[in-house]
Scaffold this motif. Structure first.
Motif, PDB file in Angstrom:
ATOM      1  N   ALA A 107      21.056  -0.998   2.847  1.00 60.19           N
ATOM      2  CA  ALA A 107      21.092  -2.342   2.268  1.00 60.19           C
ATOM      3  C   ALA A 107      21.233  -3.410   3.351  1.00 60.19           C
ATOM      4  N   VAL A 108      22.100  -3.173   4.324  1.00 61.77           N
ATOM      5  CA  VAL A 108      22.280  -4.134   5.417  1.00 61.77           C
ATOM      6  C   VAL A 108      20.983  -4.249   6.223  1.00 61.77           C
ATOM      7  N   GLY A 109      20.370  -3.115   6.503  1.00 64.48           N
ATOM      8  CA  GLY A 109      19.115  -3.130   7.250  1.00 64.48           C
ATOM      9  C   GLY A 109      18.017  -3.889   6.522  1.00 64.48           C
ATOM     10  N   ALA A 110      17.921  -3.694   5.223  1.00 56.83           N
ATOM     11  CA  ALA A 110      16.925  -4.416   4.438  1.00 56.83           C
ATOM     12  C   ALA A 110      17.194  -5.915   4.455  1.00 56.83           C
ATOM     13  N   GLY A 111      18.454  -6.290   4.349  1.00 58.41           N
ATOM     14  CA  GLY A 111      18.813  -7.714   4.387  1.00 58.41           C
ATOM     15  C   GLY A 111      18.470  -8.352   5.718  1.00 58.41           C
ATOM     16  N   ILE A 112      18.773  -7.661   6.805  1.00 53.17           N
ATOM     17  CA  ILE A 112      18.437  -8.186   8.135  1.00 53.17           C
ATOM     18  C   ILE A 112      16.938  -8.301   8.296  1.00 53.17           C
ATOM     19  N   ALA A 113      16.218  -7.314   7.806  1.00 55.35           N
ATOM     20  CA  ALA A 113      14.759  -7.353   7.895  1.00 55.35           C
ATOM     21  C   ALA A 113      14.201  -8.559   7.143  1.00 55.35           C
ATOM     22  N   LEU A 114      14.762  -8.859   5.994  1.00 52.28           N
ATOM     23  CA  LEU A 114      14.298 -10.014   5.222  1.00 52.28           C
ATOM     24  C   LEU A 114      14.559 -11.326   5.963  1.00 52.28           C
ATOM     25  N   LEU A 115      15.732 -11.416   6.560  1.00 48.50           N
ATOM     26  CA  LEU A 115      16.101 -12.655   7.239  1.00 48.50           C
ATOM     27  C   LEU A 115      15.297 -12.891   8.517  1.00 48.50           C
ATOM     28  N   THR A 116      14.865 -11.842   9.146  1.00 47.93           N
ATOM     29  CA  THR A 116      14.159 -11.987  10.422  1.00 47.93           C
ATOM     30  C   THR A 116      12.653 -11.792  10.300  1.00 47.93           C
ATOM     31  N   ALA A 117      12.163 -11.566   9.096  1.00 54.23           N
ATOM     32  CA  ALA A 117      10.740 -11.281   8.914  1.00 54.23           C
ATOM     33  C   ALA A 117       9.901 -12.554   9.032  1.00 54.23           C
ATOM     34  N   PRO A 118       8.959 -12.580   9.963  1.00 53.87           N
ATOM     35  CA  PRO A 118       8.081 -13.737  10.085  1.00 53.87           C
ATOM     36  C   PRO A 118       6.837 -13.623   9.200  1.00 53.87           C
ATOM     37  N   SER A 119       6.843 -12.716   8.253  1.00 55.03           N
ATOM     38  CA  SER A 119       5.662 -12.448   7.429  1.00 55.03           C
ATOM     39  C   SER A 119       5.641 -13.328   6.188  1.00 55.03           C
ATOM     40  N   SER A 120       4.481 -13.324   5.534  1.00 60.90           N
ATOM     41  CA  SER A 120       4.341 -14.067   4.284  1.00 60.90           C
ATOM     42  C   SER A 120       5.116 -13.353   3.184  1.00 60.90           C
ATOM     43  N   GLY A 121       5.260 -14.024   2.062  1.00 63.02           N
ATOM     44  CA  GLY A 121       5.992 -13.450   0.932  1.00 63.02           C
ATOM     45  C   GLY A 121       5.378 -12.160   0.433  1.00 63.02           C
ATOM     46  N   ALA A 122       4.060 -12.106   0.343  1.00 62.78           N
ATOM     47  CA  ALA A 122       3.387 -10.904  -0.161  1.00 62.78           C
ATOM     48  C   ALA A 122       3.626  -9.714   0.768  1.00 62.78           C
ATOM     49  N   VAL A 123       3.513  -9.960   2.053  1.00 64.48           N
ATOM     50  CA  VAL A 123       3.727  -8.879   3.028  1.00 64.48           C
ATOM     51  C   VAL A 123       5.181  -8.427   2.985  1.00 64.48           C
ATOM     52  N   THR A 124       6.090  -9.376   2.916  1.00 63.98           N
ATOM     53  CA  THR A 124       7.516  -9.035   2.862  1.00 63.98           C
ATOM     54  C   THR A 124       7.830  -8.222   1.608  1.00 63.98           C
ATOM     55  N   ARG A 125       7.259  -8.613   0.465  1.00 64.80           N
ATOM     56  CA  ARG A 125       7.484  -7.862  -0.771  1.00 64.80           C
ATOM     57  C   ARG A 125       6.947  -6.440  -0.661  1.00 64.80           C
ATOM     58  N   ARG A 126       5.794  -6.273  -0.038  1.00 63.04           N
ATOM     59  CA  ARG A 126       5.239  -4.927   0.162  1.00 63.04           C
ATOM     60  C   ARG A 126       6.168  -4.099   1.042  1.00 63.04           C
ATOM     61  N   ARG A 127       6.677  -4.711   2.087  1.00 57.46           N
ATOM     62  CA  ARG A 127       7.593  -3.989   2.983  1.00 57.46           C
ATOM     63  C   ARG A 127       8.881  -3.608   2.257  1.00 57.46           C
ATOM     64  N   ILE A 128       9.404  -4.533   1.458  1.00 59.37           N
ATOM     65  CA  ILE A 128      10.616  -4.239   0.686  1.00 59.37           C
ATOM     66  C   ILE A 128      10.354  -3.080  -0.264  1.00 59.37           C
ATOM     67  N   GLY A 129       9.211  -3.114  -0.924  1.00 61.08           N
ATOM     68  CA  GLY A 129       8.861  -2.028  -1.851  1.00 61.08           C
ATOM     69  C   GLY A 129       8.763  -0.694  -1.137  1.00 61.08           C
ATOM     70  N   ALA A 130       8.109  -0.686   0.017  1.00 59.58           N
ATOM     71  CA  ALA A 130       7.973   0.562   0.779  1.00 59.58           C
ATOM     72  C   ALA A 130       9.338   1.067   1.237  1.00 59.58           C
ATOM     73  N   THR A 131      10.171   0.154   1.714  1.00 63.39           N
ATOM     74  CA  THR A 131      11.509   0.547   2.164  1.00 63.39           C
ATOM     75  C   THR A 131      12.336   1.060   0.992  1.00 63.39           C
ATOM     76  N   ALA A 132      12.249   0.400  -0.143  1.00 52.73           N
ATOM     77  CA  ALA A 132      13.001   0.838  -1.326  1.00 52.73           C
ATOM     78  C   ALA A 132      12.554   2.231  -1.764  1.00 52.73           C
ATOM     79  N   ARG A 133      11.249   2.496  -1.710  1.00 50.69           N
ATOM     80  CA  ARG A 133      10.751   3.827  -2.077  1.00 50.69           C
ATOM     81  C   ARG A 133      11.270   4.886  -1.113  1.00 50.69           C
ATOM     82  N   LYS A 134      11.275   4.566   0.185  1.00 53.95           N
ATOM     83  CA  LYS A 134      11.792   5.520   1.180  1.00 53.95           C
ATOM     84  C   LYS A 134      13.272   5.798   0.949  1.00 53.95           C
ATOM     85  N   VAL A 135      14.039   4.733   0.712  1.00 52.84           N
ATOM     86  CA  VAL A 135      15.484   4.897   0.481  1.00 52.84           C
ATOM     87  C   VAL A 135      15.707   5.721  -0.788  1.00 52.84           C
TER      88      VAL A 135
END
Length: 86
Positions: free
Chosen positions: A19-47
């Motif tokens: 959870a902490v890692g995902a939060g840090i990734a969100l705060l430091t992500a220079p990507s667009s919203g769509a890309v960030t949402r895809r990354r969050i989804g992929a990370t959530a599936r892995k977790v």
């Protein structure tokens, strides 16, 4: 410390770290919203996948411990000549 408490601490630590890692990734992500949402989804599936695997492993270990306990109790009862009332 017993096996269950140690396993619980490991699982909780893993989930908190994820959870902490995902939060840090969100705060430091220079990507667009769509890309960030895809990354969050992929990370959530892995977790979720990793958590399921670990839970299944822990559940299997508890089943093994339960069987060993039951076998030990039955053996001990046999040794002392205990017969269960009917």
């Amino acid at each position: 410390m017993n096996e269950q408490a140690r396993t619980n601490k490991i699982v909780v630590g893993f989930l908190c770290g994820a959870a902490v890692g995902a939060g840090i990734a969100l705060l430091t992500a220079p990507s667009s919203g769509a890309v960030t949402r895809r990354r969050i989804g992929a990370t959530a599936r892995k977790v979720a996948h990793t958590t399921r695997e670990r839970f299944d492993r822990v559940r299997g270990r508890f089943g093994e411990l339960r069987r060993n306990f039951n076998d030990s109790v039955a053996h001990g009862a046999e040794e002392v000549g205990f017969t269960a009332p009917r």
